[in-house]
Design a protein around this motif. Structure first.
Motif, mmCIF file in Angstrom:
data_model
loop_
_atom_site.group_PDB
_atom_site.id
_atom_site.type_symbol
_atom_site.label_atom_id
_atom_site.label_comp_id
_atom_site.label_asym_id
_atom_site.label_seq_id
_atom_site.Cartn_x
_atom_site.Cartn_y
_atom_site.Cartn_z
ATOM 1 N N PRO A 44 6.193 -64.023 102.371
ATOM 2 C CA PRO A 44 5.418 -64.733 101.040
ATOM 3 C C PRO A 44 5.416 -63.905 100.228
ATOM 4 O O PRO A 44 5.328 -62.613 99.746
ATOM 5 N N ALA A 45 5.299 -64.398 98.800
ATOM 6 C CA ALA A 45 5.741 -64.192 97.562
ATOM 7 C C ALA A 45 4.713 -64.939 96.790
ATOM 8 O O ALA A 45 4.874 -66.039 96.736
ATOM 9 N N LEU A 46 4.105 -64.065 96.148
ATOM 10 C CA LEU A 46 3.013 -65.092 95.132
ATOM 11 C C LEU A 46 3.387 -65.436 94.029
ATOM 12 O O LEU A 46 4.397 -64.858 92.986
ATOM 13 N N LEU A 47 2.967 -66.942 94.202
ATOM 14 C CA LEU A 47 3.263 -67.434 93.058
ATOM 15 C C LEU A 47 2.489 -67.687 91.688
ATOM 16 O O LEU A 47 3.111 -67.630 90.497
ATOM 17 N N ILE A 48 1.551 -68.055 91.878
ATOM 18 C CA ILE A 48 0.239 -67.959 90.697
ATOM 19 C C ILE A 48 -0.985 -68.219 91.357
ATOM 20 O O ILE A 48 -1.292 -68.423 92.545
ATOM 21 N N ALA B 92 1.284 -56.165 104.108
ATOM 22 C CA ALA B 92 1.051 -56.289 102.840
ATOM 23 C C ALA B 92 0.244 -55.632 102.323
ATOM 24 O O ALA B 92 -0.190 -55.224 103.882
ATOM 25 N N SER B 93 0.052 -55.816 101.236
ATOM 26 C CA SER B 93 -1.150 -54.705 100.865
ATOM 27 C C SER B 93 -1.561 -55.409 99.544
ATOM 28 O O SER B 93 -1.279 -56.153 99.058
ATOM 29 N N SER B 94 -2.520 -55.008 99.349
ATOM 30 C CA SER B 94 -3.412 -55.228 97.853
ATOM 31 C C SER B 94 -4.250 -54.444 97.038
ATOM 32 O O SER B 94 -4.977 -53.818 97.781
ATOM 33 N N ARG B 95 -4.350 -54.117 95.576
ATOM 34 C CA ARG B 95 -5.451 -53.821 95.347
ATOM 35 C C ARG B 95 -6.806 -55.281 95.586
ATOM 36 O O ARG B 95 -7.125 -56.011 95.862
ATOM 37 N N GLY B 98 -7.302 -58.521 94.295
ATOM 38 C CA GLY B 98 -6.398 -58.953 94.052
ATOM 39 C C GLY B 98 -5.470 -59.362 94.788
ATOM 40 O O GLY B 98 -5.145 -59.805 95.791
ATOM 41 N N LYS B 99 -4.136 -60.255 94.117
ATOM 42 C CA LYS B 99 -2.799 -60.778 94.860
ATOM 43 C C LYS B 99 -1.801 -59.678 95.958
ATOM 44 O O LYS B 99 -2.373 -58.205 95.657
ATOM 45 N N ALA B 100 -1.610 -60.003 97.012
ATOM 46 C CA ALA B 100 -0.724 -59.572 98.218
ATOM 47 C C ALA B 100 0.420 -59.006 97.721
ATOM 48 O O ALA B 100 1.388 -60.594 98.008
ATOM 49 N N PHE B 101 1.112 -58.523 97.987
ATOM 50 C CA PHE B 101 2.453 -58.879 98.423
ATOM 51 C C PHE B 101 2.811 -58.180 99.785
ATOM 52 O O PHE B 101 2.444 -57.134 100.535
ATOM 53 N N PHE B 102 3.808 -58.785 99.884
ATOM 54 C CA PHE B 102 4.249 -59.137 101.674
ATOM 55 C C PHE B 102 5.509 -58.205 101.694
ATOM 56 O O PHE B 102 6.843 -58.585 101.068
ATOM 57 N N GLY B 103 5.992 -57.514 102.762
ATOM 58 C CA GLY B 103 7.275 -57.041 103.569
ATOM 59 C C GLY B 103 7.824 -57.892 103.569
ATOM 60 O O GLY B 103 7.527 -58.943 103.957
#
Lengths: 112, 111
Positions: A44-48, B92-95, B98-103
């Motif tokens: 999954p990738a953040l969209l908004i 995944a990781s995030s601050r 904050g928003k999460a970034f996924f592998g």
């Protein structure tokens, strides 16, 4: 217990149309509401994303509408394109926690 | 540069085996997660670590054991694999908040 409820499960839209995906939550402690886009075989990738101090956020063709009193938020994709065909997840998180609660996902297909 | 990388991408193994999935993030985030995505694409949190400390451990069998040697790594070890463990596992990781970034995910198939 599903913390975030998402609908519809699947959506088919003509190219150029508007795609609308809805989510609802119960926990008023949630204060961050992101939308994620996932293509097959990818993460999954953040969209908004939106915080509850605003009622709308727009980034390009993507808009989040947020209704704090109704505890609902939605994603609008304007001028939908075939390249938008993917699975979309809404999510919510709260300041006191370290996790994201995801909706069940919406499979969007944009027909050329 | 890949922000969150996990290996392997595919893992096929027999029931009863023990396997590990590795995850590394180069974003300087304090919080890392493991999520499981089932065949219906439902994303469910398994673990959350903040600064190498376990924060959240959802109802996951104790055959699953996360290990965080440092802030940038969160590995997942699975003992005595079962057919029902077949899924895609995302790191995944995030601050904080904050928003999460996924592998890219690890597709685990237990046969």
């Amino acid at each position: 217990q599903q913390q975030v409820k998402q609908s519809p499960q699947s959506l088919i839209v003509q190219k150029g149309g508007i795609s609308i995906i809805n989510c609802a939550y119960e926990n008023t402690a949630f204060d961050y509401f992101p939308w994620y886009q996932q293509f097959p075989g990818k993460g999954p990738a953040l969209l908004i994303a939106i915080r509850p101090d605003v009622s709308e956020k727009k980034e390009g063709r993507f808009t989040i509408s947020f209704n704090k009193s109704a505890k609902q938020f939605s994603l609008h994709i304007m001028d939908s394109q075939p390249g938008d065909s993917a699975t979309y997840f809404c999510a919510a998180s709260k300041a006191s926690g370290n996790q994201f609660y995801f909706g069940t996902g919406t499979s969007l297909t944009v027909i050329p | 540069d890949t922000a969150v990388s996990q290996t392997p991408k595919y893992l096929v193994t027999q029931m009863g085996n023990d396997k590990s999935i590795k995850c590394e993030q180069n974003l300087g985030h304090d919080t890392m997660y493991w999520y499981k995505q089932d065949s219906k694409k439902f994303l469910k949190i398994m673990f959350s670590y903040n600064n190498k400390e376990l924060i959240i451990n959802e109802t996951v069998p104790n055959r699953f054991s996360p290990k965080s040697p440092d802030k940038a790594h969160l590995n997942l070890h699975i003992n005595s694999l079962e057919l029902g463990d077949s899924a895609v596992y995302f790191c995944a990781s995030s601050r904080p908040f904050g928003k999460a970034f996924f592998g890219q995910g690890t597709r685990l198939t237990v046969v």
